[in-house]
Design a protein around this motif. Structure first.
Motif, short mmCIF file in Angstrom:
data_model
loop_
_atom_site.label_atom_id
_atom_site.label_comp_id
_atom_site.label_asym_id
_atom_site.label_seq_id
_atom_site.Cartn_x
_atom_site.Cartn_y
_atom_site.Cartn_z
N GLY A 285 53.14 46.08 24.71
CA GLY A 285 52.12 45.42 23.90
C GLY A 285 52.25 43.91 23.82
O GLY A 285 51.44 43.27 23.15
N SER A 286 53.24 43.32 24.51
CA SER A 286 53.41 41.87 24.43
C SER A 286 52.36 41.12 25.25
O SER A 286 52.10 39.95 25.00
CB SER A 286 54.81 41.48 24.89
N ILE A 287 51.79 41.78 26.24
CA ILE A 287 50.73 41.19 27.07
C ILE A 287 49.43 41.90 26.75
O ILE A 287 49.26 43.08 27.03
CB ILE A 287 51.05 41.32 28.57
N ARG A 288 48.48 41.16 26.18
CA ARG A 288 47.19 41.75 25.81
C ARG A 288 46.04 41.27 26.69
O ARG A 288 44.94 41.80 26.61
CB ARG A 288 46.87 41.44 24.34
N SER A 289 46.29 40.25 27.49
CA SER A 289 45.24 39.74 28.38
C SER A 289 45.88 39.23 29.66
O SER A 289 47.00 38.73 29.65
CB SER A 289 44.45 38.62 27.70
N ILE A 290 45.14 39.36 30.76
CA ILE A 290 45.69 39.00 32.07
C ILE A 290 44.58 38.49 32.98
O ILE A 290 43.42 38.92 32.90
CB ILE A 290 46.40 40.20 32.73
N ALA A 291 44.93 37.54 33.83
CA ALA A 291 44.04 37.06 34.88
C ALA A 291 44.73 37.29 36.22
O ALA A 291 45.91 36.97 36.37
CB ALA A 291 43.71 35.58 34.69
N VAL A 292 44.00 37.84 37.17
CA VAL A 292 44.52 38.06 38.52
C VAL A 292 43.89 37.00 39.42
O VAL A 292 42.69 37.03 39.68
CB VAL A 292 44.18 39.48 39.03
N LEU A 293 44.68 36.05 39.87
CA LEU A 293 44.17 34.98 40.71
C LEU A 293 44.05 35.44 42.16
O LEU A 293 44.82 36.30 42.60
CB LEU A 293 45.08 33.76 40.64
N PRO A 294 43.09 34.89 42.91
CA PRO A 294 43.01 35.22 44.34
C PRO A 294 44.35 34.96 45.03
O PRO A 294 44.95 33.91 44.83
CB PRO A 294 41.92 34.26 44.85
N PHE A 295 44.80 35.94 45.80
CA PHE A 295 46.08 35.81 46.49
C PHE A 295 45.97 34.70 47.55
O PHE A 295 44.93 34.56 48.20
CB PHE A 295 46.48 37.12 47.15
N GLU A 296 47.04 33.95 47.72
CA GLU A 296 47.00 32.87 48.71
C GLU A 296 47.36 33.39 50.08
O GLU A 296 48.43 34.01 50.26
CB GLU A 296 47.94 31.73 48.33
N PRO A 297 46.50 33.17 51.06
CA PRO A 297 46.81 33.63 52.43
C PRO A 297 47.86 32.73 53.08
O PRO A 297 47.82 31.51 52.93
CB PRO A 297 45.46 33.53 53.14
N PRO B 107 37.21 38.88 34.58
CA PRO B 107 36.52 39.37 35.79
C PRO B 107 36.72 38.47 36.99
O PRO B 107 37.18 37.33 36.88
CB PRO B 107 35.05 39.39 35.34
N THR B 108 36.34 39.01 38.13
CA THR B 108 36.48 38.25 39.38
C THR B 108 35.70 36.94 39.32
O THR B 108 36.16 35.91 39.83
CB THR B 108 35.99 39.09 40.56
N SER B 109 34.54 36.95 38.69
CA SER B 109 33.73 35.73 38.60
C SER B 109 34.47 34.60 37.91
O SER B 109 34.22 33.42 38.17
CB SER B 109 32.42 36.02 37.86
N ALA B 110 35.42 34.95 37.01
CA ALA B 110 36.16 33.92 36.28
C ALA B 110 37.25 33.28 37.11
O ALA B 110 37.70 32.17 36.81
CB ALA B 110 36.76 34.52 35.00
N VAL B 111 37.71 33.96 38.15
CA VAL B 111 38.83 33.43 38.95
C VAL B 111 38.40 32.93 40.32
O VAL B 111 39.22 32.47 41.10
CB VAL B 111 39.94 34.50 39.11
N LEU B 112 37.10 33.00 40.61
CA LEU B 112 36.61 32.55 41.91
C LEU B 112 36.96 31.09 42.18
O LEU B 112 37.22 30.69 43.32
CB LEU B 112 35.09 32.74 42.01
N LYS B 113 36.97 30.26 41.13
CA LYS B 113 37.24 28.84 41.32
C LYS B 113 38.67 28.58 41.79
O LYS B 113 38.98 27.49 42.27
CB LYS B 113 36.98 28.07 40.03
N LEU C 94 35.42 30.26 31.59
CA LEU C 94 35.04 29.14 32.44
C LEU C 94 33.66 29.33 33.06
O LEU C 94 33.26 28.59 33.96
CB LEU C 94 36.08 28.94 33.54
N SER C 95 32.91 30.31 32.58
CA SER C 95 31.56 30.56 33.08
C SER C 95 30.57 29.65 32.35
O SER C 95 30.44 29.73 31.13
CB SER C 95 31.17 32.02 32.85
#
Length: 607
Positions: free
Chosen positions: A170-182, A214-220, A470-471
């Motif tokens: 329960g210590s992590i309640r929110s997460i962002a998955v950034l696009p992996f770097e090739p 969502p993905t739209s939030a990490v596209l940048k 950031l939308s």
């Protein structure tokens, strides 16, 4: 000679690494091309410091290009202030490379330059053995087969991953998955990295215990790696999942790392090395391990969703990702491109329900924004939405698209009670299926407001903005709904943020002008309307009418009369609608029951 400093030590180590990688010493500074201010000369000077430019073997050149070139180039920068600020920094980047992770792109100047205190100077002697060991390892393995051997070594001698059990429940309640770097020079690497992130986001989005942006939030954040902790702060999440992905022949190597946004501490990490054809299997493994490390006691439905594949066709998935990218831009041209990419996706996989759902939403948005009002827009949207739900009734995006079609089921934009009930049911179903789908909460909030449920609409829109902070769309939408709720100062705050995020959007400038008006800041409102006019000259009559209204409110009646004369001339020429001149643009929905309005002011329900 140059006085011995940390910067000169860095340069010497960079030269040593250059020689180990290229089997020859770097060109002496005296032989370098004199750099003039033009881009071409600067590029030539930069290339002379790259080890990949000194080798002829194609395979070795390919391996050196990218990360290793970047490390050497930074260590041997002509300007000392642009080199690594410490030997420890150089050692860290080499170690990052050996572990299959992306190296830093921050310049030495940004980190404080080459000037260091005596305390920092002493750190060099501490870090020197570490660098020496790393360089020695590089030399040994380069002799046995250049860079490929070095990478094989890191795959078989990797450090133990951080155990998921180390994360308190329960210590992590929110997460962002950034696009992996090739890593490497794969032309599709960036798309592959985005696809890995999108797949993990999609699988984890059903977890009600966890807010997943969502993905739209990490596209940048697609492209060269930046500062993941800064991304975490900007997205207001507790943790960031980052990764690198490298395709080598038929192998796919993926490294992932879960980092606490506040502490910067690595909470969990893992490496995967499988055949490229099993890319969906890797995505399943990552989603499953991350979810289980953050959420205890997953339900049976949640476990099923973690391994759910909307498609098993990699080409279809690539087309879907391109469509998603253009859908998120909301312009006329981008929506046309998005439709084409989604069409390619369903042609490659006719059972791709999610692609049908997104295609339906594109048709709806074309109609909503007035980009294309042809009768076939709503018919196409309805057909695509129905097909999506026929294939998979659990696709939340399909229910969102269906709701939008139901709003327009009469074909004239009129909203009947039946359409209202049907659309609300569809939106509630979408939110229940995917509680982390920002667009579902946003559309639901607009619907609630349009039919008088403002008290329920405000928290829904706040949740949409929280999911995708950031939308520009979500920020301006929240600003307008707060204005409806008479929270004028907060409305201005979010409308202003939206304009900062997307300064070239006419509708967003219009909404900011409206927020300024509600706060009695007429001059600022006039300036924003004038900017909207610059962005959208075709909207001249409506914008001038709004400007005239606020000039009067600001006590500048003479200026207003001049604009009204211009409007009269436009009307006589058939370029202005007299009704628009009096009233300004009306809302898309008849939201008068919940929307406070100033005479002459207009807003945009940006979706």
């Amino acid at each position: 000679g140059e006085l011995a400093t940390v910067a000169t030590d860095i340069y010497s180590l960079g030269a040593m690494l250059y020689e180990l990688l290229a089997d020859k010493p770097p060109p002496p500074p005296s032989s370098a091309t004199k750099c003039s201010p033009d881009d071409a000369s600067r590029l030539m000077c930069s290339l002379e410091r790259l080890p990949s430019q000194s080798v002829t073997d194609a395979k070795t050149k390919h391996e050196l290009q990218g990360q290793l070139d970047r490390i050497v180039e930074r260590a041997m920068e002509k300007e000392p202030s642009k080199r690594y600020p410490s030997v420890a920094g150089l050692a860290s980047d080499i170690e990052q490379y050996l572990n299959g992770k992306a190296v830093s792109r921050t310049s030495g100047a940004q980190l404080g330059g080459a000037r260091r205190t005596a305390k920092t100077r002493r750190r060099w002697y501490i870090a020197a053995p570490v660098v020496g060991i790393i360089l020695l390892a590089a030399w040994l393995f380069l002799l046995r087969g250049k860079v490929a051997s070095l990478k094989d070594y890191t795959m078989t001698h990797k450090t133990a991953p951080v155990a998921p059990a180390a994360i308190p429940n329960g210590s992590i309640r929110s997460i962002a998955v950034l696009p992996f770097e090739p890593l490497g020079k794969n032309v599709n690497g960036e798309l592959l990295g985005l696809g890995m992130a999108d797949a993990v986001i999609g699988r984890m989005s059903s977890l009600k215990q966890l807010l997943v942006v969502p993905t739209s939030a990490v596209l940048k954040y697609k492209g060269p790696s930046g500062d993941p902790l800064a991304a975490g702060r900007a997205l207001h999440v507790d943790a960031i999942l980052t990764g690198t992905v490298q395709q080598s022949g038929d192998r796919l190597r993926v490294t992932v790392q879960l980092v606490g946004s506040g502490s910067g501490r690595t909470l969990w990490s893992e490496k995967f090395d499988q055949t490229f054809t099993d890319i969906f299997g890797i995505q399943d493994s990552i989603s499953d391990k991350v979810s289980r490390s953050l959420v205890r006691d997953l339900t049976e439905d949640q476990q099923k969703h973690l391994s759910k594949h909307y498609t098993n066709n990699t080409a279809a998935y690539d087309s879907y990702l391109m469509g998603l990218y253009f859908w998120n831009q909301r312009s006329k041209d981008s929506l046309e491109k998005a439709i084409e990419y989604f069409r390619q996706a369903v042609e490659r996989d006719p059972s791709y329900a999610l692609a049908y759902a997104m295609m339906a939403d594109c048709y709806y948005l074309q109609l909503y924004y007035g980009f294309n009002s042809a009768p076939d827009r709503i018919r196409n949207a309805k057909a695509a939405a129905e097909r999506a739900l026929q294939l998979d009734d659990s696709v939340a995006e399909g229910h969102v698209a269906t709701a939008m079609v139901q709003f327009y089921q009469n074909g004239d934009g009129a909203i009947t009670e039946l359409a209202h009930q049907g659309s609300m049911e569809s939106l509630r179903r979408a939110v229940a299926l995917n509680p982390n789908l920002a667009i579902a909460h946003q559309r639901y909030a607009w619907a609630l407001c349009a039919f008088g449920h403002l008290d329920d609409g405000v928290p829904e829109m706040k949740l949409a903005q929280e999911l995708d902070p950031l939308s520009p769309t979500n920020n301006t939408a929240l600003g307008i709904i707060l204005a409806f709720a008479r929270q004028f100062r907060e409305a201005l705050e979010y409308c202003h943020k939206a304009a900062e995020l997307d300064p070239n959007s006419g509708p967003i400038q219009e909404n900011l002008a409206y927020a300024y008006t509600l706060n009695g800041m007429y001059q600022q409102a006039i300036e924003r309307y004038q900017k909207e006019l610059d962005l959208n000259p075709g909207n001249k009559a409506v914008v001038l009418a709004s400007v005239a209204t606020f000039l009067v409110a600001a006590g500048r009646s003479a200026d207003a009369e001049g604009i009204m004369r211009e409007l009269t001339d436009l009307s006589k020429a058939g370029k202005a609608d007299p009704y628009d001149m009096r009233q300004g643009r009306s809302l898309r929905y008849d939201a008068a029951i919940c929307c406070p309005r100033r005479e002459g002011a207009s807003v945009r329900m940006v979706r």
